[in-house]
Motif scaffolding. Structure first.
Motif, PDB file in Angstrom:
ATOM      1  N   LYS A 529     -38.752  50.300  64.767  1.00 38.75           N
ATOM      2  CA  LYS A 529     -38.468  48.872  64.949  1.00 38.75           C
ATOM      3  C   LYS A 529     -37.338  48.520  63.973  1.00 38.75           C
ATOM      4  CE  LYS A 529     -41.667  45.793  63.945  1.00 38.75           C
ATOM      5  NZ  LYS A 529     -42.852  44.905  63.998  1.00 38.75           N
ATOM      6  N   PRO A 530     -36.084  48.813  64.350  1.00 37.70           N
ATOM      7  CA  PRO A 530     -34.982  48.779  63.383  1.00 37.70           C
ATOM      8  C   PRO A 530     -34.448  47.366  63.119  1.00 37.70           C
ATOM      9  CG  PRO A 530     -34.194  49.508  65.524  1.00 37.70           C
ATOM     10  CD  PRO A 530     -35.671  49.336  65.660  1.00 37.70           C
ATOM     11  N   PRO A 537     -24.670  47.712  64.812  1.00 39.44           N
ATOM     12  CA  PRO A 537     -25.543  46.633  64.320  1.00 39.44           C
ATOM     13  C   PRO A 537     -26.987  46.865  64.736  1.00 39.44           C
ATOM     14  CG  PRO A 537     -23.607  45.744  65.449  1.00 39.44           C
ATOM     15  CD  PRO A 537     -23.618  47.218  65.719  1.00 39.44           C
ATOM     16  N   ALA A 538     -27.906  46.321  63.955  1.00 36.68           N
ATOM     17  CA  ALA A 538     -29.323  46.472  64.260  1.00 36.68           C
ATOM     18  C   ALA A 538     -29.658  45.800  65.586  1.00 36.68           C
ATOM     19  CB  ALA A 538     -30.163  45.866  63.136  1.00 36.68           C
ATOM     20  N   HIS A 581     -28.547  44.497  55.754  1.00 34.59           N
ATOM     21  CA  HIS A 581     -28.990  43.753  56.937  1.00 34.59           C
ATOM     22  C   HIS A 581     -27.993  42.638  57.273  1.00 34.59           C
ATOM     23  CE1 HIS A 581     -32.688  45.654  55.447  1.00 34.59           C
ATOM     24  NE2 HIS A 581     -33.178  45.531  56.663  1.00 34.59           N
ATOM     25  N   ALA A 582     -26.697  42.974  57.290  1.00 38.45           N
ATOM     26  CA  ALA A 582     -25.678  41.938  57.466  1.00 38.45           C
ATOM     27  C   ALA A 582     -25.860  41.175  58.774  1.00 38.45           C
ATOM     28  CB  ALA A 582     -24.282  42.560  57.408  1.00 38.45           C
ATOM     29  N   THR A 583     -26.189  41.870  59.854  1.00 36.45           N
ATOM     30  CA  THR A 583     -26.334  41.174  61.140  1.00 36.45           C
ATOM     31  C   THR A 583     -27.575  40.297  61.145  1.00 36.45           C
ATOM     32  OG1 THR A 583     -25.262  43.088  62.168  1.00 36.45           O
ATOM     33  CG2 THR A 583     -26.244  41.472  63.634  1.00 36.45           C
ATOM     34  N   LEU A 584     -28.665  40.768  60.545  1.00 43.57           N
ATOM     35  CA  LEU A 584     -29.868  39.937  60.462  1.00 43.57           C
ATOM     36  C   LEU A 584     -29.622  38.727  59.560  1.00 43.57           C
ATOM     37  CD1 LEU A 584     -32.747  39.925  61.605  1.00 43.57           C
ATOM     38  CD2 LEU A 584     -33.504  41.053  59.505  1.00 43.57           C
ATOM     39  N   LEU A 585     -28.758  38.857  58.570  1.00 41.50           N
ATOM     40  CA  LEU A 585     -28.398  37.696  57.751  1.00 41.50           C
ATOM     41  C   LEU A 585     -27.689  36.631  58.580  1.00 41.50           C
ATOM     42  CD1 LEU A 585     -27.162  39.402  54.467  1.00 41.50           C
ATOM     43  CD2 LEU A 585     -29.161  37.917  54.701  1.00 41.50           C
TER      44      LEU A 585
END
Length: 674
Positions: A529-530, A537-538, A581-585
């Motif tokens: 579950k990345p 990107p995740a 976690h740049a994309t999740l940010l």
């Protein structure tokens, strides 16, 4: 020929004539391992991987080594681009067992029944060197260890499976307050690792880290605290400039290589990957919108043109990679000598090109050849014209060389990234041809890889194969959303909804977030579950961004709630390692400050005129759709955005707050003002 001869993957087909009795990962091979009680030798790589080729030549093409492999193991070869599910699981297992990062080739020895790792490694040499044992010695030792220590291996495997499960099990308090602290921490950590001299982050080998650049570029325009971050913009600009002028960028043909082996961006690892170029095309196009710097426009345009010229399937979708090697040597296709420059150009062109590209300095590639990078820009307009003529001529000469291998399979996930990139560049650069190219790619995927409401992951030689993964659905949905903002076409937004609805029904964990594989996928030892960005990107983060955008555009509360569940499921990891976690940010940023949504309705002339106002500058939190007055039935909230007789109308919403319809350009400009 071994069993790989029936596969479509170019990487697997490279091994079809090995003396090794290779199998693909399938029930036949797994059943053979169980019935023969032979451990599995799992080898994972991809077609553009240099050390995969080295190990193949040294060991897999060697009769003595193959004889040993065939006697002791059931040998399974996997293309990590076709089976990222297997790659994710066993790369993580390798890191847990060895305490070292993985890579390719990945070499994993598995139990024949439960497919638990016995031992893991990456490249093994044919003879002892680099501090590593000979591959044949490893083969003998691991098989003996399996026979003599089964209980120990079973215990290790069970502990590993528990650890893998624990990695993804953590979830945050569903009611914890969300704040900007992780954004600030990531920003500070990126600056700590920033290379002020050459741009980029960290030392050699140096990767572009496009997701970090995209985050910094967005933050430079102001976050939830409302402050512009000029230092963040400076870090982005320094990095983009140095990469564009360096050897990471193909100075003749356009497009970027995978990474630089030095901190100066001078000498790359010569693979060209579709996903890297999609990410960097997006960043350069956005940076041009933010700054007006013509260098960024040129690099974005040339990168897009390389993709269309060298990486496009006749049906419109895009191939995966160009190899690092040609004629058995890494980088040979891209290297030059002064004599070759002189033979290809007239005297004035050669003089300018050699000075600009550094051929008046010592050779920069293994002391024998030059890889081109721009060390001295042209002094004036006349030299600039000479250099451009030289570039065109040198490219024509290079086209006649022996080309690197091209992996011509089509991956839905990477195509989704490129559809988004081309649509974004079409808007930023005012290039409708790029939007048309993105549209063709999307149409190909819908025609060839969308079956009975589900995606297939790969396509080659007329065969669509493998149940699609999280990244396929998420990246394609994001691409469709970007394309819908570039030009409206009935049915596209509904297709984006179909994609995310599959994620919600087949991939979502009730505890929050999406598994990498669907609930009806082949059973493996783990379901990742990345949340962290890797080379792409995740998938969870991209899915959450798509859900947020669709939720606000359509007024669909269940999409917004699902996006927040993704963030909360990854919140513990995000808080501890925000810079990973740049994309999740960016999801957190959108939850703290919801996007502005603008819907224009009108005829083509009005939409073009008003659309130019929308496209001025760089507004990462703005979603803008230009929908013709005669468009078909619109879904959900969009259906309430009616066209009006006799002119254009704009509907502007800030998050869940909508303003009165706007019926004049001055009103629109005022409504869009910060």
């Amino acid at each position: 020929m071994n069993a790989l001869a029936n596969e479509t993957s170019p990487y697997l087909l490279q091994h079809a004539d090995n003396p090794v009795q290779w199998y693909a990962w399938n029930e036949e091979a797994l059943a053979l391992a169980r019935s023969a009680d032979k451990p599995i030798l799992l080898s994972i790589g991809y077609s553009a991987c240099h050390w995969c080729h080295v190990m193949a030549h040294e060991s897999f093409e060697d009769e003595r080594t193959a004889e040993l492999m065939n006697a002791l193991y059931v040998n399974i070869k996997v293309d990590r681009e076709e089976r990222p599910d297997l790659d994710k699981i066993y790369q993580t297992a390798h890191q847990l067992l060895t305490g070292r990062p993985g890579g390719w080739p990945l070499t994993v020895f598995l139990t024949p029944d439960e497919h638990l790792p016995i031992f893991t490694g990456t490249y093994f040499p044919k003879e002892p060197r680099y501090g590593m044992p000979a591959f044949r010695d490893v083969l003998i030792a691991i098989e003996r260890h399996y026979r003599e220590h089964r209980d120990e291996i079973a215990q290790q495997g069970a502990a590993l499976v528990r650890t893998l499960r624990d990695i993804d099990a953590g979830s945050a308090d569903d009611f914890a307050a969300l704040d900007a602290a992780p954004l600030r921490t990531a920003r500070a950590r990126l600056e700590q690792t920033f290379d002020a001299e050459f741009g980029g982050f960290g030392g050699a080998p140096k990767f572009p880290h496009a997701t970090g650049l995209e985050l910094l570029l967005e933050r430079s325009q102001g976050g939830p605290d409302g402050k512009r971050d000029e230092r963040a913009l400076a870090m982005v600009e320094r990095t983009l400039e140095r990469m564009a002028l360096g050897g990471l960028y193909d100075q003749l043909g356009g497009g970027f290589f995978r990474y630089s082996v030095d901190r100066r961006w001078a000498i790359p690892h010569f693979e060209k990957m579709l996903y890297d170029n999609a990410a960097l095309l997006t960043v350069y196009a956005d940076a041009f919108a933010a700054t007006g710097n013509e260098l960024y426009r040129r690099i974005a345009a040339e990168t897009a043109e390389w993709v269309l010229r060298d990486m496009r399937h006749p049906g419109g979708a895009f191939y995966s990679t160009l190899d690092a090697d040609s004629e058995g040597e890494e980088g040979r296709f891209y290297l030059w000598t002064p004599a070759e420059i002189d033979a290809a150009l007239d005297a004035d062109e050669a003089r300018v090109a050699k000075r600009a590209f550094g051929l008046e300095r010592p050779a920069n590639f293994e002391e024998r050849a030059w890889h081109l990078h721009l060390v001295q820009p042209p002094a004036d307009a006349a030299d600039a014209e000479l250099l451009e003529r030289a570039r065109r001529k040198l490219l024509a000469v290079r086209e006649r060389r022996v080309w690197p291998g091209r992996d011509d399979k089509i991956l839905v996930s990477w195509n989704g990234l490129m559809i988004r990139a081309l649509a974004r560049a079409a808007r930023r650069l005012e290039r409708p041809d790029l939007a048309a190219a993105a549209e063709r790619a999307l149409d190909f995927i819908r025609a060839e890889l969308w079956r009975d409401g589900r995606l297939r992951a790969t396509y080659k030689d007329g065969r669509a194969r493998f149940a699609a993964y999280l990244d396929d659905y998420a990246f394609l949905a994001a691409g469709v959303l970007e394309l819908a903002q570039c030009r409206w076409r009935d049915g596209d937004l509904a297709f984006a909804c179909e994609l995310v609805d599959v994620l919600l029904s087949h991939f979502e964990d009730p505890a929050g977030g999406f598994f990498f594989t669907a609930n009806d996928h082949e059973r493996l030892i783990h379901k990742p579950k990345p949340f962290a960005d890797e080379s792409v990107p995740a998938g969870n983060a991209v899915a959450a961004l798509a859900l947020l955008e669709l939720g606000h555009v359509l007024g669909e509360e269940r999409y917004l709630a699902a996006a927040e569940r993704v963030l909360r499921a990854g919140l513990h990891a995000l808080t501890r390692y925000p810079d990973a976690h740049a994309t999740l940010l960016r999801v957190l940023d959108r939850l703290l400050e919801p996007p502005q949504v603008v819907v224009l309705r009108g005829d083509d002339r009005a939409l073009a005129e008003w659309g130019r106002v929308l496209e001025r500058g760089y507004h990462p939190r703005r979603l803008a759709f230009r929908i013709p007055a005669d468009a078909g039935e619109l879904p959900k909230l969009l259906g309430e955005r009616k066209a009006r007789d006799g002119g254009a109308v704009a509907y502007v919403c800030e998050g869940t707050t909508c303003h009165a319809p706007v019926t004049s350009l001055p009103e629109l400009e005022q409504a869009l003002a910060p």
